[in-house]
Design a protein around this motif. Sequence first.
Motif, mmCIF file in Angstrom:
data_model
loop_
_atom_site.group_PDB
_atom_site.id
_atom_site.type_symbol
_atom_site.label_atom_id
_atom_site.label_comp_id
_atom_site.label_asym_id
_atom_site.label_seq_id
_atom_site.Cartn_x
_atom_site.Cartn_y
_atom_site.Cartn_z
ATOM 1 N N PHE A 155 -7.732 -8.720 -7.877
ATOM 2 C CA PHE A 155 -6.279 -8.845 -7.800
ATOM 3 C C PHE A 155 -5.824 -9.116 -6.362
ATOM 4 O O PHE A 155 -4.977 -9.977 -6.107
ATOM 5 C CB PHE A 155 -5.622 -7.575 -8.333
ATOM 6 N N MET A 156 -6.392 -8.397 -5.400
ATOM 7 C CA MET A 156 -5.998 -8.583 -4.010
ATOM 8 C C MET A 156 -6.419 -9.956 -3.493
ATOM 9 O O MET A 156 -5.690 -10.605 -2.733
ATOM 10 C CB MET A 156 -6.618 -7.483 -3.140
ATOM 11 N N GLN A 157 -7.586 -10.435 -3.925
ATOM 12 C CA GLN A 157 -8.030 -11.754 -3.482
ATOM 13 C C GLN A 157 -7.105 -12.847 -4.001
ATOM 14 O O GLN A 157 -6.774 -13.795 -3.284
ATOM 15 C CB GLN A 157 -9.464 -11.997 -3.953
ATOM 16 N N GLU A 158 -6.669 -12.716 -5.248
ATOM 17 C CA GLU A 158 -5.748 -13.708 -5.807
ATOM 18 C C GLU A 158 -4.363 -13.596 -5.171
ATOM 19 O O GLU A 158 -3.681 -14.597 -4.966
ATOM 20 C CB GLU A 158 -5.653 -13.521 -7.319
ATOM 21 N N SER A 159 -3.954 -12.361 -4.830
ATOM 22 C CA SER A 159 -2.623 -12.169 -4.249
ATOM 23 C C SER A 159 -2.542 -12.735 -2.837
ATOM 24 O O SER A 159 -1.493 -13.235 -2.410
ATOM 25 C CB SER A 159 -2.272 -10.675 -4.230
ATOM 26 N N ILE A 160 -3.642 -12.657 -2.088
ATOM 27 C CA ILE A 160 -3.627 -13.165 -0.716
ATOM 28 C C ILE A 160 -3.409 -14.672 -0.694
ATOM 29 O O ILE A 160 -2.805 -15.224 0.239
ATOM 30 C CB ILE A 160 -4.947 -12.781 -0.009
ATOM 31 N N GLU A 161 -3.872 -15.359 -1.725
ATOM 32 C CA GLU A 161 -3.688 -16.808 -1.789
ATOM 33 C C GLU A 161 -2.231 -17.187 -2.014
ATOM 34 O O GLU A 161 -1.841 -18.330 -1.771
ATOM 35 C CB GLU A 161 -4.565 -17.379 -2.903
ATOM 36 N N ASP A 162 -1.426 -16.228 -2.469
ATOM 37 C CA ASP A 162 0.000 -16.480 -2.667
ATOM 38 C C ASP A 162 0.711 -16.396 -1.317
ATOM 39 O O ASP A 162 0.662 -15.372 -0.637
ATOM 40 C CB ASP A 162 0.576 -15.449 -3.642
ATOM 41 N N GLU A 163 1.390 -17.464 -0.900
ATOM 42 C CA GLU A 163 2.029 -17.503 0.414
ATOM 43 C C GLU A 163 3.198 -16.533 0.520
ATOM 44 O O GLU A 163 3.585 -16.137 1.615
ATOM 45 C CB GLU A 163 2.517 -18.928 0.709
ATOM 46 N N THR A 164 3.785 -16.152 -0.606
ATOM 47 C CA THR A 164 4.928 -15.232 -0.573
ATOM 48 C C THR A 164 4.498 -13.768 -0.598
ATOM 49 O O THR A 164 5.347 -12.875 -0.565
ATOM 50 C CB THR A 164 5.854 -15.509 -1.764
ATOM 51 N N MET A 165 3.188 -13.521 -0.649
ATOM 52 C CA MET A 165 2.697 -12.143 -0.745
ATOM 53 C C MET A 165 3.061 -11.329 0.496
ATOM 54 O O MET A 165 3.468 -10.167 0.401
ATOM 55 C CB MET A 165 1.174 -12.150 -0.934
ATOM 56 N N ALA A 166 2.942 -11.950 1.670
ATOM 57 C CA ALA A 166 3.211 -11.223 2.917
ATOM 58 C C ALA A 166 4.657 -10.765 3.002
ATOM 59 O O ALA A 166 4.959 -9.706 3.570
ATOM 60 C CB ALA A 166 2.855 -12.098 4.115
#
Length: 212
Positions: A155-166
């Motif tokens: 889940f964290m690996q996929e979320s990091i690829e999302d630019e809006t995650m930060a």
Amino acid sequence: MRELKLRNDKKTVHCGRLISKLASPVQKAFCVLEFNKCHSVITVQRRFRQRYNQEPPNANNIRRWHRMFEETGCLCKGKTNGRPRVSAQNVERIRRTYERSPRKSTYEGSRELQMPQKTAWRVLRKRLKMKPYLIKLVPQLKQEDYGKRMNYATFMQESIEDETMADRLIFSDESTFHISGKVNRYNSRIWGTEKPSTVIEHERDSTKVNVF
């Protein structure tokens, strides 16, 4: 008439005469030998002044050097005793205390044994060769925990690829208070000559309060 005194790190000039602050071993021996001959401090001081062309030592020093030579046969400065050595009885008391309660702090042990904390610590480290081992807390993983860890990592690996995650992450200071009596390993030590194999069980995900 005003006296002229000029001082530096080693010597003093007084009324045109050179005065050494500390008498040399040869000068001490001269005073002892002369005092042994005449038993007069005034005579020794006069002969000292004539020979070395400087102010002689005071009467107390001359008598003290003579007495030291008669008692010890030497004018060398005696070795000081230094810090008194802890008795074997107190060392044994400390050893028994920490064999019985190895998790006792040195402050608790010093109060119980009625001795300074530094003394207890020094005996444990220097005389008894014991060390304060730090408790290491590790979670006990169950079989179902491995799958949960893998799912969270994915889940964290996929979320990091999302630019809006930060922009959606919030970090803040917090403090956690467990009500189950969880061990604070930073304040707990186990004294021993060998690393202990100690297991401390605590409840995972126990009831706690987070303060932000």
